[in-house]
Design a protein around this motif. Structure first.
Motif, PDB file in Angstrom:
ATOM      1  N   ASN A  31     -11.215 -15.511  -1.513  1.00 36.95           N
ATOM      2  CA  ASN A  31     -11.663 -15.496  -2.540  1.00 36.95           C
ATOM      3  C   ASN A  31     -11.641 -14.068  -3.079  1.00 36.95           C
ATOM      4  OD1 ASN A  31     -13.940 -14.735  -4.577  1.00 36.95           O
ATOM      5  ND2 ASN A  31     -14.182 -17.052  -4.723  1.00 36.95           N
ATOM      6  N   SER A  32     -11.103 -13.340  -4.245  1.00 32.20           N
ATOM      7  CA  SER A  32     -11.016 -11.957  -4.489  1.00 32.20           C
ATOM      8  C   SER A  32     -12.478 -11.494  -4.368  1.00 32.20           C
ATOM      9  CB  SER A  32     -10.539 -11.592  -5.697  1.00 32.20           C
ATOM     10  OG  SER A  32     -11.324 -12.256  -6.785  1.00 32.20           O
ATOM     11  N   ALA A  33     -13.678 -12.064  -4.560  1.00 31.30           N
ATOM     12  CA  ALA A  33     -14.743 -11.251  -4.609  1.00 31.30           C
ATOM     13  C   ALA A  33     -15.257 -11.050  -2.996  1.00 31.30           C
ATOM     14  CB  ALA A  33     -15.810 -12.336  -5.051  1.00 31.30           C
ATOM     15  N   GLU A  34     -14.816 -11.874  -2.344  1.00 32.55           N
ATOM     16  CA  GLU A  34     -14.807 -11.870  -0.918  1.00 32.55           C
ATOM     17  C   GLU A  34     -14.180 -10.737  -0.433  1.00 32.55           C
ATOM     18  OE1 GLU A  34     -14.595 -15.152   1.632  1.00 32.55           O
ATOM     19  OE2 GLU A  34     -15.450 -16.591  -0.103  1.00 32.55           O
ATOM     20  N   LEU A  35     -13.043 -10.499  -0.634  1.00 29.89           N
ATOM     21  CA  LEU A  35     -12.129  -9.613  -0.292  1.00 29.89           C
ATOM     22  C   LEU A  35     -12.606  -8.084  -0.726  1.00 29.89           C
ATOM     23  CD1 LEU A  35      -9.248  -9.286   1.127  1.00 29.89           C
ATOM     24  CD2 LEU A  35      -8.379  -9.587  -1.143  1.00 29.89           C
ATOM     25  N   PHE A  36     -12.866  -7.961  -2.249  1.00 26.82           N
ATOM     26  CA  PHE A  36     -13.228  -6.425  -2.509  1.00 26.82           C
ATOM     27  C   PHE A  36     -14.663  -6.235  -2.196  1.00 26.82           C
ATOM     28  CE2 PHE A  36      -9.496  -7.599  -5.288  1.00 26.82           C
ATOM     29  CZ  PHE A  36      -8.974  -6.511  -5.064  1.00 26.82           C
ATOM     30  N   GLY A  37     -15.434  -7.014  -2.073  1.00 27.58           N
ATOM     31  CA  GLY A  37     -16.954  -6.905  -1.876  1.00 27.58           C
ATOM     32  C   GLY A  37     -17.399  -6.252  -3.337  1.00 27.58           C
ATOM     33  N   THR A  38     -18.278  -5.103  -3.246  1.00 28.70           N
ATOM     34  CA  THR A  38     -18.543  -4.401  -4.266  1.00 28.70           C
ATOM     35  C   THR A  38     -17.551  -3.193  -4.838  1.00 28.70           C
ATOM     36  OG1 THR A  38     -19.677  -2.699  -2.672  1.00 28.70           O
ATOM     37  CG2 THR A  38     -21.124  -4.656  -3.528  1.00 28.70           C
ATOM     38  N   GLY A  39     -16.405  -3.265  -4.002  1.00 30.73           N
ATOM     39  CA  GLY A  39     -15.443  -2.364  -4.398  1.00 30.73           C
ATOM     40  C   GLY A  39     -14.480  -2.695  -5.203  1.00 30.73           C
ATOM     41  N   ASN A  40     -13.403  -2.006  -5.527  1.00 29.41           N
ATOM     42  CA  ASN A  40     -12.206  -2.267  -6.446  1.00 29.41           C
ATOM     43  C   ASN A  40     -10.786  -2.200  -5.790  1.00 29.41           C
ATOM     44  OD1 ASN A  40     -12.059   0.593  -6.616  1.00 29.41           O
ATOM     45  ND2 ASN A  40     -12.207   0.323  -8.890  1.00 29.41           N
ATOM     46  N   GLU A  41     -10.743  -1.875  -4.361  1.00 25.28           N
ATOM     47  CA  GLU A  41      -9.704  -1.429  -3.926  1.00 25.28           C
ATOM     48  C   GLU A  41      -9.818  -1.897  -2.397  1.00 25.28           C
ATOM     49  OE1 GLU A  41      -7.204   2.097  -4.741  1.00 25.28           O
ATOM     50  OE2 GLU A  41      -7.520   2.457  -2.351  1.00 25.28           O
ATOM     51  N   VAL A  42      -8.718  -2.517  -1.766  1.00 25.25           N
ATOM     52  CA  VAL A  42      -8.801  -2.895  -0.395  1.00 25.25           C
ATOM     53  C   VAL A  42      -7.298  -2.344   0.127  1.00 25.25           C
ATOM     54  CG1 VAL A  42     -10.144  -4.878  -0.453  1.00 25.25           C
ATOM     55  CG2 VAL A  42      -7.822  -5.214  -0.758  1.00 25.25           C
ATOM     56  N   VAL A  43      -7.330  -1.974   1.378  1.00 26.67           N
ATOM     57  CA  VAL A  43      -6.084  -1.464   2.064  1.00 26.67           C
ATOM     58  C   VAL A  43      -5.396  -2.614   2.890  1.00 26.67           C
ATOM     59  CG1 VAL A  43      -4.842   0.189   3.612  1.00 26.67           C
ATOM     60  CG2 VAL A  43      -6.723   0.936   2.020  1.00 26.67           C
ATOM     61  N   ILE A  44      -4.458  -3.103   2.964  1.00 24.47           N
ATOM     62  CA  ILE A  44      -3.780  -3.986   3.741  1.00 24.47           C
ATOM     63  C   ILE A  44      -2.549  -3.319   4.497  1.00 24.47           C
ATOM     64  CG2 ILE A  44      -2.245  -6.294   3.633  1.00 24.47           C
ATOM     65  CD1 ILE A  44      -3.688  -6.680   0.814  1.00 24.47           C
ATOM     66  N   GLU A  45      -2.805  -3.439   5.830  1.00 26.66           N
ATOM     67  CA  GLU A  45      -1.682  -3.060   6.698  1.00 26.66           C
ATOM     68  C   GLU A  45      -0.944  -4.213   6.924  1.00 26.66           C
ATOM     69  OE1 GLU A  45      -1.141  -1.515  11.145  1.00 26.66           O
ATOM     70  OE2 GLU A  45      -2.983  -0.901  10.130  1.00 26.66           O
ATOM     71  N   HIS A  46       0.664  -4.046   6.631  1.00 25.45           N
ATOM     72  CA  HIS A  46       1.599  -5.013   6.864  1.00 25.45           C
ATOM     73  C   HIS A  46       2.925  -4.275   7.474  1.00 25.45           C
ATOM     74  CE1 HIS A  46       4.298  -8.291   6.335  1.00 25.45           C
ATOM     75  NE2 HIS A  46       4.928  -7.568   5.693  1.00 25.45           N
ATOM     76  N   ALA A  47       3.239  -4.751   8.859  1.00 29.42           N
ATOM     77  CA  ALA A  47       4.471  -3.978   9.422  1.00 29.42           C
ATOM     78  C   ALA A  47       4.339  -2.538   9.597  1.00 29.42           C
ATOM     79  CB  ALA A  47       5.705  -4.288   8.861  1.00 29.42           C
ATOM     80  N   GLY A  48       3.088  -1.926   9.890  1.00 25.22           N
ATOM     81  CA  GLY A  48       2.919  -0.751  10.191  1.00 25.22           C
ATOM     82  C   GLY A  48       2.918   0.142   8.923  1.00 25.22           C
ATOM     83  N   GLU A  49       2.760  -0.463   7.615  1.00 31.95           N
ATOM     84  CA  GLU A  49       2.749   0.297   6.549  1.00 31.95           C
ATOM     85  C   GLU A  49       1.547  -0.174   5.578  1.00 31.95           C
ATOM     86  OE1 GLU A  49       6.439   1.956   6.681  1.00 31.95           O
ATOM     87  OE2 GLU A  49       5.092   2.136   4.934  1.00 31.95           O
ATOM     88  N   GLU A  50       1.071   0.922   4.915  1.00 32.45           N
ATOM     89  CA  GLU A  50      -0.235   0.627   4.394  1.00 32.45           C
ATOM     90  C   GLU A  50      -0.005   0.094   2.605  1.00 32.45           C
ATOM     91  OE1 GLU A  50      -3.102   3.626   4.257  1.00 32.45           O
ATOM     92  OE2 GLU A  50      -3.578   3.246   6.441  1.00 32.45           O
ATOM     93  N   TYR A  51      -0.492  -0.766   2.245  1.00 31.99           N
ATOM     94  CA  TYR A  51      -0.603  -1.394   0.968  1.00 31.99           C
ATOM     95  C   TYR A  51      -1.850  -1.179   0.276  1.00 31.99           C
ATOM     96  CZ  TYR A  51       3.974  -2.928   2.009  1.00 31.99           C
ATOM     97  OH  TYR A  51       5.570  -3.055   2.478  1.00 31.99           O
TER      98      TYR A  51
END
Length: 65
Positions: A31-51
């Motif tokens: 759920n996006s609400a769980e993912l973002f919490g109270t913020g509006n941005e998350v950092v996802i690490e994938h294959a050594g890169e940040e998204y």
């Protein structure tokens, strides 16, 4: 003259619904609400890169590297 018949919409729907029935079991749902919490941005690490996944004011998602 040989004519190739396209599948009827009925058989196509059956094929799609079968794939849809199988696919959710293979996917994790977040759920996006769980993912973002109270913020509006998350950092996802994938294959050594940040998204960065951002939530816009209009409620849309933007993924950038």
């Amino acid at each position: 003259m040989d004519k190739q018949l396209l599948p009827s919409s009925e058989s196509l729907d059956l094929t799609l619904s079968t794939k849809q029935d199988i696919t959710p079991a293979l996917r994790q749902r977040l759920n996006s609400a769980e993912l973002f919490g109270t913020g509006n941005e998350v950092v996802i690490e994938h294959a050594g890169e940040e998204y960065r996944l951002r939530l816009t004011r209009q409620g849309k998602l933007i993924l950038t590297k």
